[in-house]
Design an enzyme around this catalytic site. Structure first.
Site, PDB file in Angstrom:
ATOM      1  N   ASN A  38       0.800  -2.732   5.203  1.00 40.45           N
ATOM      2  CA  ASN A  38       0.040  -1.488   5.336  1.00 40.45           C
ATOM      3  C   ASN A  38      -1.181  -1.428   4.413  1.00 40.45           C
ATOM      4  OD1 ASN A  38      -0.229   1.624   5.777  1.00 40.45           O
ATOM      5  ND2 ASN A  38       0.069   1.364   3.572  1.00 40.45           N
ATOM      6  N   TYR A  54     -14.110  -4.198   8.680  1.00 36.47           N
ATOM      7  CA  TYR A  54     -12.828  -3.505   8.886  1.00 36.47           C
ATOM      8  C   TYR A  54     -12.327  -3.695  10.331  1.00 36.47           C
ATOM      9  CZ  TYR A  54      -9.543   0.473   8.695  1.00 36.47           C
ATOM     10  OH  TYR A  54      -8.425   1.287   8.741  1.00 36.47           O
ATOM     11  N   ALA A  55     -13.227  -3.499  11.301  1.00 33.56           N
ATOM     12  CA  ALA A  55     -12.837  -3.650  12.711  1.00 33.56           C
ATOM     13  C   ALA A  55     -12.367  -5.073  12.990  1.00 33.56           C
ATOM     14  CB  ALA A  55     -13.996  -3.284  13.625  1.00 33.56           C
ATOM     15  N   ALA A  56     -13.092  -6.063  12.435  1.00 32.80           N
ATOM     16  CA  ALA A  56     -12.705  -7.465  12.646  1.00 32.80           C
ATOM     17  C   ALA A  56     -11.331  -7.730  12.039  1.00 32.80           C
ATOM     18  CB  ALA A  56     -13.749  -8.395  12.024  1.00 32.80           C
ATOM     19  N   THR A 112      -2.056  -1.636  -5.758  1.00 35.05           N
ATOM     20  CA  THR A 112      -2.875  -2.093  -6.882  1.00 35.05           C
ATOM     21  C   THR A 112      -2.495  -1.348  -8.156  1.00 35.05           C
ATOM     22  OG1 THR A 112      -4.538  -0.722  -5.809  1.00 35.05           O
ATOM     23  CG2 THR A 112      -4.955  -3.054  -5.836  1.00 35.05           C
ATOM     24  N   GLY A 114       0.828  -1.217   0.000  1.00 31.38           N
ATOM     25  CA  GLY A 114       0.000   0.000   0.000  1.00 31.38           C
ATOM     26  C   GLY A 114       0.849   1.247   0.000  1.00 31.38           C
ATOM     27  N   ALA A 115       1.955   1.208  -0.734  1.00 23.29           N
ATOM     28  CA  ALA A 115       2.952   2.295  -0.664  1.00 23.29           C
ATOM     29  C   ALA A 115       2.703   3.401  -1.683  1.00 23.29           C
ATOM     30  CB  ALA A 115       4.352   1.710  -0.856  1.00 23.29           C
ATOM     31  N   LYS A 165      -8.895  -5.607  11.566  1.00 22.48           N
ATOM     32  CA  LYS A 165      -7.828  -4.901  12.291  1.00 22.48           C
ATOM     33  C   LYS A 165      -7.590  -5.512  13.679  1.00 22.48           C
ATOM     34  CE  LYS A 165      -6.932  -1.938   9.018  1.00 22.48           C
ATOM     35  NZ  LYS A 165      -5.667  -2.025   8.265  1.00 22.48           N
ATOM     36  N   SER A 173      -5.620  -0.537  13.548  1.00 21.93           N
ATOM     37  CA  SER A 173      -6.405   0.699  13.630  1.00 21.93           C
ATOM     38  C   SER A 173      -7.003   0.778  15.026  1.00 21.93           C
ATOM     39  CB  SER A 173      -7.538   0.670  12.606  1.00 21.93           C
ATOM     40  OG  SER A 173      -8.459   1.713  12.863  1.00 21.93           O
TER      41      SER A 173
HETATM   42  N1  NAD Z   1      -6.187   6.925   7.269  1.00 21.56           N
HETATM   43  C1  NAD Z   1      -6.558   6.571   8.484  1.00 21.56           C
HETATM   44  O1  NAD Z   1      -7.140   7.361   9.231  1.00 21.56           O
HETATM   45  C2  NAD Z   1      -6.269   5.189   8.990  1.00 21.56           C
HETATM   46  C3  NAD Z   1      -6.599   4.888  10.321  1.00 21.56           C
HETATM   47  C4  NAD Z   1      -6.332   3.627  10.810  1.00 21.56           C
HETATM   48  C5  NAD Z   1      -5.731   2.670  10.013  1.00 21.56           C
HETATM   49  N2  NAD Z   1      -5.427   2.983   8.726  1.00 21.56           N
HETATM   50  C6  NAD Z   1      -4.809   1.930   7.922  1.00 21.56           C
HETATM   51  O2  NAD Z   1      -3.602   2.393   7.363  1.00 21.56           O
HETATM   52  C7  NAD Z   1      -3.380   1.759   6.101  1.00 21.56           C
HETATM   53  C8  NAD Z   1      -3.140   2.812   5.040  1.00 21.56           C
HETATM   54  O3  NAD Z   1      -4.260   3.676   5.004  1.00 21.56           O
HETATM   55  P1  NAD Z   1      -4.343   5.002   4.109  1.00 21.56           P
HETATM   56  O4  NAD Z   1      -5.223   5.928   4.838  1.00 21.56           O
HETATM   57  O5  NAD Z   1      -2.985   5.420   3.695  1.00 21.56           O
HETATM   58  O6  NAD Z   1      -5.184   4.418   2.857  1.00 21.56           O
HETATM   59  P2  NAD Z   1      -5.204   4.787   1.311  1.00 21.56           P
HETATM   60  O7  NAD Z   1      -6.542   4.373   0.840  1.00 21.56           O
HETATM   61  O8  NAD Z   1      -4.775   6.204   1.087  1.00 21.56           O
HETATM   62  O9  NAD Z   1      -4.066   3.829   0.682  1.00 21.56           O
HETATM   63  C9  NAD Z   1      -4.270   2.440   0.661  1.00 21.56           C
HETATM   64  C10 NAD Z   1      -3.122   1.755  -0.027  1.00 21.56           C
HETATM   65  O10 NAD Z   1      -3.383   0.348  -0.005  1.00 21.56           O
HETATM   66  C11 NAD Z   1      -3.325  -0.166  -1.329  1.00 21.56           C
HETATM   67  N3  NAD Z   1      -4.295  -1.234  -1.488  1.00 21.56           N
HETATM   68  C12 NAD Z   1      -5.623  -1.209  -1.212  1.00 21.56           C
HETATM   69  N4  NAD Z   1      -6.185  -2.381  -1.561  1.00 21.56           N
HETATM   70  C13 NAD Z   1      -5.192  -3.155  -2.080  1.00 21.56           C
HETATM   71  C14 NAD Z   1      -5.144  -4.456  -2.634  1.00 21.56           C
HETATM   72  N5  NAD Z   1      -6.232  -5.202  -2.771  1.00 21.56           N
HETATM   73  N6  NAD Z   1      -3.946  -4.907  -3.077  1.00 21.56           N
HETATM   74  C15 NAD Z   1      -2.825  -4.157  -2.987  1.00 21.56           C
HETATM   75  N7  NAD Z   1      -2.814  -2.918  -2.461  1.00 21.56           N
HETATM   76  C16 NAD Z   1      -3.978  -2.428  -2.033  1.00 21.56           C
HETATM   77  C17 NAD Z   1      -3.663   1.008  -2.239  1.00 21.56           C
HETATM   78  O11 NAD Z   1      -3.184   0.771  -3.547  1.00 21.56           O
HETATM   79  C18 NAD Z   1      -2.968   2.150  -1.506  1.00 21.56           C
HETATM   80  O12 NAD Z   1      -1.601   2.145  -1.851  1.00 21.56           O
HETATM   81  C19 NAD Z   1      -4.604   0.885   5.846  1.00 21.56           C
HETATM   82  O13 NAD Z   1      -4.343  -0.440   6.263  1.00 21.56           O
HETATM   83  C20 NAD Z   1      -5.647   1.505   6.733  1.00 21.56           C
HETATM   84  O14 NAD Z   1      -6.649   0.581   7.099  1.00 21.56           O
HETATM   85  C21 NAD Z   1      -5.677   4.209   8.190  1.00 21.56           C
END
Ligand code: NAD
Length: 245
Positions: A87, A153-155, A37, A12-13, A157, A140
């Site tokens: 991530n 999502y909660a489950a 993705t 998810g970078a 995490k 999370s």
């Molecule tokens: N933003 C928040 O407030 C928050 C809070 C708690 C936890 N998180 C967690 O942090 C992580 C990153 O969140 P973010 O806010 O940067 O999200 P985002 O939506 O901005 O980015 C998500 C990333 O995950 C990748 N991704 C999603 N589905 C994918 C798949 N099927 N295969 C490969 N890659 C995939 C995307 O391509 C993207 O790079 C997530 O796990 C999210 O649940 C975020």
């Protein structure tokens, strides 16, 4: 250069929190394999700035049999990783009674099962090489406290926390550390999709008076990835501005 000569896989970078982590790791001297993705739009520029230290993999981690094979292939290609950041994550929100099996399963597949498959392949190799290693998973605060409309999502995490603690116990003897980060509300594409009224209510619950930024989470990921956290394993650390106090 706290990560000099380290190889890191960050899922998810392409944007948000994962992007900030990948950028931070590169600044600190790591070679980074980014996965998402879709490629980030500025990938060529980013690669040029990273001077050969950044490689990219496009994959849908929810395609599970392929994810298992991909994990093994990446470990082989990199010659093993020193750091894994699970991530990548997504949401498919809805009240539980109306949530489809497909929406429940999709979130579990990407957020949890893919993280397990990557941690298993990368962690097994870390243990085999006996060079230590750090596995970090993005949980999370929702996984710790629940959230109406996010049963899937909660489950996922909450399960990541249990997975991390278990892997921490299983891998400690080989010097591999496993921790989880529980972000609160971080400004990213994921949270920008929420309505202004939900966003305002969230802000009122944050004692530090602001949303987090991806760099707030990346700073902790760097600490957990580096030897500065050598005596930490099996922990889940919240980065939430005090939201859950
Ligand atoms: N933003 C928040 O407030 C928050 C809070 C708690 C936890 N998180 C967690 O942090 C992580 C990153 O969140 P973010 O806010 O940067 O999200 P985002 O939506 O901005 O980015 C998500 C990333 O995950 C990748 N991704 C999603 N589905 C994918 C798949 N099927 N295969 C490969 N890659 C995939 C995307 O391509 C993207 O790079 C997530 O796990 C999210 O649940 C975020």
């Amino acid at each position: 250069m706290r990560l000099k000569n380290k190889r890191a896989l960050v899922t998810g970078a392409s944007r948000g929190i994962g992007r900030a982590i990948a950028e931070r790791f590169l600044e600190e001297g790591a070679a980074v394999w980014g996965l998402s993705t879709k490629e980030p739009e500025d990938l060529d520029d980013w690669k040029a700035r990273a001077g050969g230290a950044l490689r990219w993999v496009c994959a849908d981690l929810g395609a599970l049999p392929e994810t298992e094979a991909l994990a093994a292939a990446l470990v082989k290609e990199a010659g093993g990783f020193d750091i894994l950041v699970n991530n990548a994550g997504l949401t498919r929100d809805g009240l539980s009674f109306r949530m489809s099996l497909a929406d429940f399963q999709k979130v579990l597949d990407v957020n949890l099962t893919a993280a397990f498959l990557l941690a298993r392949a990368v962690g097994f190799d870390m243990a085999r090489r006996r060079q230590g290693g750090s596995i970090i998973s993005m949980a999370s605060v929702v996984g710790l406290h629940g959230n109406a409309g996010q049963a899937n999502y909660a489950a996922s995490k909450a399960a990541l926390v249990g997975l991390s603690k278990t892997l921490a116990l299983e891998c400690a003897g080989r010097g591999v550390r496993v921790n989880a980060i529980a972000p609160g509300f971080i400004d990213s594409d994921m949270t920008r999709a929420l309505s202004p009224s939900v966003t305002q209510k969230m802000l009122e619950r944050i004692p530090l008076g602001r949303f987090g930024v991806p760099g707030d989470v990346a700073a902790l990921a760097l600490f957990l990835a580096s030897d500065e956290s050598a005596y930490l394993t099996g922990q889940v650390i919240a980065v939430d501005g005090g939201m859950c106090l």
